[in-house]
Motif scaffolding. Structure first.
Motif, short mmCIF file in Angstrom:
data_model
loop_
_atom_site.label_atom_id
_atom_site.label_comp_id
_atom_site.label_asym_id
_atom_site.label_seq_id
_atom_site.Cartn_x
_atom_site.Cartn_y
_atom_site.Cartn_z
N HIS B 38 1.01 -1.10 0.06
CA HIS B 38 -0.11 0.15 0.14
C HIS B 38 0.70 1.35 -0.21
N ALA B 39 0.47 2.08 -0.75
CA ALA B 39 0.98 3.86 -0.75
C ALA B 39 0.19 4.80 0.05
N VAL B 40 0.63 5.33 0.86
CA VAL B 40 -0.24 6.57 1.33
C VAL B 40 0.47 7.91 0.98
N MET B 41 -0.39 8.45 0.23
CA MET B 41 0.32 9.90 -0.24
C MET B 41 -0.40 10.90 0.14
N GLY B 42 0.12 12.25 -0.03
CA GLY B 42 -0.45 13.28 0.54
C GLY B 42 0.37 14.58 0.91
N ARG B 43 -0.26 15.80 1.30
CA ARG B 43 0.40 16.55 1.39
C ARG B 43 1.34 16.91 3.00
N ASN B 44 2.31 17.47 2.98
CA ASN B 44 2.80 17.81 4.34
C ASN B 44 1.51 18.07 5.28
N GLY B 45 1.50 17.46 6.40
CA GLY B 45 0.39 17.92 7.41
C GLY B 45 -0.97 17.06 7.22
N SER B 46 -0.94 16.21 6.43
CA SER B 46 -2.28 15.72 5.93
C SER B 46 -2.36 14.38 7.02
N GLY B 47 -1.39 14.05 7.72
CA GLY B 47 -1.44 13.24 9.04
C GLY B 47 -0.85 11.77 8.42
N LYS B 48 0.19 11.64 7.47
CA LYS B 48 0.64 10.31 7.02
C LYS B 48 1.62 10.03 7.94
N SER B 49 2.53 10.79 8.50
CA SER B 49 3.65 10.42 9.39
C SER B 49 2.78 10.12 10.73
N THR B 50 1.91 10.92 11.09
CA THR B 50 1.40 10.79 12.39
C THR B 50 0.60 9.10 12.59
N LEU B 51 0.28 8.81 11.19
CA LEU B 51 -0.54 7.37 10.97
C LEU B 51 0.69 6.51 11.41
N SER B 52 1.79 6.74 10.81
CA SER B 52 3.03 5.62 11.04
C SER B 52 3.37 5.60 12.59
N LYS B 53 3.51 6.77 13.08
CA LYS B 53 3.72 7.08 14.58
C LYS B 53 3.09 6.38 15.38
N VAL B 54 1.53 6.56 15.35
CA VAL B 54 0.61 5.93 16.09
C VAL B 54 0.59 4.45 15.91
N LEU B 55 0.75 3.71 14.67
CA LEU B 55 0.78 2.53 14.46
C LEU B 55 2.11 1.94 15.21
N ALA B 56 3.18 2.55 15.38
CA ALA B 56 4.38 1.93 16.00
C ALA B 56 4.24 2.30 17.67
#
Lengths: 480, 272
Positions: B38-56
């Motif tokens: 799966h690829a998650v794309m989106g602008r800065n601030g869209s929540g992509k990195s937060t999603l990864s941190k929350v999962l970890a």
């Protein structure tokens, strides 16, 4: 365990050595006077020169004031409230261990220092000091075959008075400083090591100090002499029971090394540090100094300081002999309300003398940890070199770290190099390690032991792993 | 590789999360099956990195709603180290430096923690050296990096290779790679992407978080998700990434505005 709050709630590992041995003790009355000094000396059946030494020290001490320049805060010490001599009730020295009170042997067993023949640490000779007296020294006969003398200082006074008279107080004079003067007046016991010319001591020597009584001060005196070409590695360990009052520990250690001789002196200090609110714990005021009298001689101090409520300690080297070498490797860890002001003095007197200082301070909880070091290069110390590295690590945001390096050079050509750094264990570093399957506490201890690696590498092998474990234990629950 | 009958590895349902007082994730839904990329794309601030941190399990992020199920287990209840041992891996966008801790020792402790969790024997230093030397080839990394402190003084590309080396050693079931392509030159990107492709198996899944098409030229995703304002706005195949590349993110803004308008219309009705 992942959130900072949860981590702060982790219960600290209780101090493992806080038990009190129930044993009948002979104590003298509280307080200090010339009579007390005479009483201690007579109890120990000392020769006149030693009584004179004590009395000179005492009279000088009366004229001195307690130093207040260290970055330490503690209530003033009432020297009349301290008992200056306490000894387990038994005959002063036993011919064999079988006659030693089993309770004492059991105490040292519990501390992980077995003294009985079957269980002894292999290749480490131990002198065990309980309150004011030495109760046993292992492997004496084996050492004697090599001409090495390893015994309590009281015993040395009786059996080798000429050596004591020749060396005692020659490195740390009885009027050197307030606590050294006090020690010189009332010192009770400690270890004496003499390595004759050309002998490499065949085993590690170790002294284990145990304070047991609650209101007793411990004033031990250690003297180590390495004659020409001799060498020895010596380790000192210490623990004390938990009391809610403070005990005073004011020791003096003197090292003398002649031409081509070397002494490696390692300390793992684990005195009771007080509870998390700073109640109780040992006040540790120690004067340690070595004199490199001979050419190409070497003194190496390694210390791992983890205990004591207050630590005031500056193991030093006077580098007189040409090409002599001084080293100081230190890890000082403070947690809760502990305070440490520790470091070293490297006094370069002779030509081409070299010194190395590696100090690692770790402060956690509400503690304060200061490095204080002096590098002095005298006018005759041509080509002297010093390298100092002082690193501090902060854990949490309530702890303090200070570095006070003093450099005095009268040699324009001397090479003096000083590096210092401060770092903090960050949440992101911990999370990184955790996200690779490493538990929180293990992550902290990995980072701390990585930070201390340069110093631990200097410890005798048997003790390096112990030191690592000790730090991990002390830090449990400190991050949050 | 999409197989409808493949077991679900990760199931994210209506996930909400905040950092300090700021809500970042506002209802993320995502199902990841074994074998999928799966690829998650989106602008800065869209929540992509937060999603990864929350999962970890990063402690700075607080989950305020929804659920994440990993192989049938509630992932959010697990400490970060347990998630890692169980096979969830996060490749960091900015791997931190850890002075004094040897990279080799770190990799060994970490690998053994995962092995013990899987019921395998710990590797001693010699066995581990053999394993790590073999896995180094996946990322064409110089063994000299093993002797250094973790990430200390590594270039951006070296840090990312070290991340993929960790992934190769830990053999995760779900690998989340947060902007693994950022800061990489073409050669490094090729090596890192080659490593990820090499490690992808029918039993594992990969979640790539990225800004750019160029990573997806090297690693072909089965699904592309577009994130905006803390939600997955649209899901498609690999052609969706190409569409983003051509059209930019402006249309996402338009779609988002429409959606938020709909939200605003709907909310009073719900209250009523």
């Amino acid at each position: 365990m992942s959130s900072p709050q949860a981590v702060g709630d982790l219960v600290s590992q209780p101090y493992k050595y806080g038990f009190v041995t129930d044993i009948e003790t002979e104590k003298i009355a509280k307080g200090l006077s010339e009579d007390v000094v005479r009483l201690i000396s007579s109890k120990k059946e000392e020769p006149a020169f030693l009584l004179d030494f004590r009395l000179r020290a005492y009279r000088h001490w009366l004229t001195m004031v307690e130093p207040d320049w260290a970055a330490l805060g503690y209530p003033s010490i009432d020297y009349q409230e301290i008992i200056y001599y306490a000894a387990p009730k038994q005959q002063a020295k036993k011919a064999s261990l079988d006659e030693v009170d089993p309770k004492l042997l059991e105490t040292f067993d519990k501390l992980g220092i077995p003294l009985s023949e079957q269980k002894r640490l292999s290749n480490v000779a131990v002198d065990a000091v309980f309150d004011s007296v030495s109760i046993a020294t292992t492997y004496k006969e084996k050492l004697a075959e090599h001409g090495v003398i390893f015994c309590s200082i009281s015993e040395a006074v009786k059996e080798h008075p000429e050596l004591i008279e020749a060396y005692l107080g020659t490195v740390v004079p009885s009027n050197d400083n307030y606590f050294a003067a006090l020690n010189s007046a009332v010192f009770s016991d400690g270890s004496f090591v003499f390595i004759p010319k050309g002998v490499e001591c065949p085993m590690e020597l170790s002294t284990y100090f145990r304070i047991n009584s609650g209101d007793t001060g411990q004033f031990e005196r250690t003297l180590i002499v390495a004659e020409e070409g001799a060498s020895v590695s010596y380790l000192e360990g210490c623990t004390a029971p938990m009391f809610d009052t403070n005990q005073l520990h004011a020791a003096v250690v003197e090292l003398v090394v002649l031409d081509d001789a070397s002494i490696k002196y390692s300390t793992v200090q684990n005195w009771y540090a007080g509870d998390e609110n700073g109640v109780g714990g040992i006040y540790n005021f120690v004067t340690k100094r070595g004199q490199c009298r001979g050419a190409r001689s070497k003194i190496s101090w390694t210390q791992v300081e983890t205990g004591s409520a207050i630590t005031w300690k500056y193991p030093s080297c006077v580098l007189q002999g040409a090409d002599s070498v001084g080293e100081f490797y230190s890890v000082a860890l403070t947690n809760n309300r502990q305070q440490a002001d520790t470091g070293t003095k490297m006094i370069h007197v002779g030509p081409r003398t070299r010194s190395t200082i590696v100090s690692k301070g770790i402060s956690a909880g509400h503690s304060a940890n200061s490095y204080r070091g002096l590098v002095q290069i005298g006018p005759k110390a041509e080509g002297a070199k010093n390298y100092s590295q002082c690193d501090s690590m902060l854990i949490g945001d309530q702890a303090a770290a200070n570095t006070y390096p003093y450099i005095r050079s009268q040699q324009p050509q001397a090479a003096v190099e000083h590096e210092a750094s401060t770092c903090r264990i960050s949440e992101d570093q911990l999370f990184y390690l955790q996200s690779r399957g490493i538990g929180f506490e293990e992550a902290v201890s990995m980072m701390v032991s990585g930070f201390c690696r340069d110093v631990f590498n200097q410890l005798p092998m048997e003790f390096a792993a112990e030191a690592d474990k000790l730090l991990a234990l002390k830090l449990e629950g400190s991050v949050g | 590789m999409i197989r409808p009958d493949a077991p679900v590895l990760l199931e994210i349902r209506d996930l909400h999360a905040r950092v300090e007082a700021k809500a970042i994730l506002k209802g993320v839904n995502l199902t990841i099956r074994a074998g999928e990329i799966h690829a998650v794309m989106g602008r800065n601030g869209s929540g992509k990195s937060t999603l990864s941190k929350v999962l970890a399990g990063h402690p700075s992020y607080t989950v305020t709603g929804g659920s994440v199920t990993y192989r049938g287990e509630n992932l959010l209840e697990l400490d970060p180290e347990i998630r890692a041992r169980a096979g969830v891996f996060l490749g960091f966008q900015y791997p931190v430096e850890i002075p004094g801790v040897s990279n080799l020792e770190f990799l060994r402790v970490s690998t053994n923690a995962r092995r013990v969790h899987r019921g395998e024997a710990e590797l001693d230093t010699f066995e581990f050296e053999d394993l790590v030397r073999e896995r180094l080839q996946v990322v064409q990394m110089d063994p000299a990096f093993l002797e250094r402190s973790v990430n200390e003084g590594f270039s951006g590309g070296e840090k990312k290779r070290n991340e993929i080396l960790q992934m190769a050693l830990l053999e995760p079931l779900v690998a989340i790679l947060d902007e693994t392509d950022s800061g990489l030159d073409i050669d490094a990107l090729r090596i890192v992407a080659g490593g990820v492709n090499h490690l992808a198996t029918p039993d594992t899944a990969t979640l790539l978080i990225t800004h750019y098409q160029r990573l997806l030229d090297a690693i072909t995703p089965d699904y592309v998700h577009v994130m905006a304002a803390g939600r997955i706005l649209r899901t498609g195949g690999k052609e969706l990434a190409l569409e983003l590349e051509q059209r930019g993110y402006d249309w996402v803004d338009a779609e988002l505005a429409a959606l938020e308008g709909a939200d605003a219309d709907r909310q009073p009705a719900e209250v009523a």
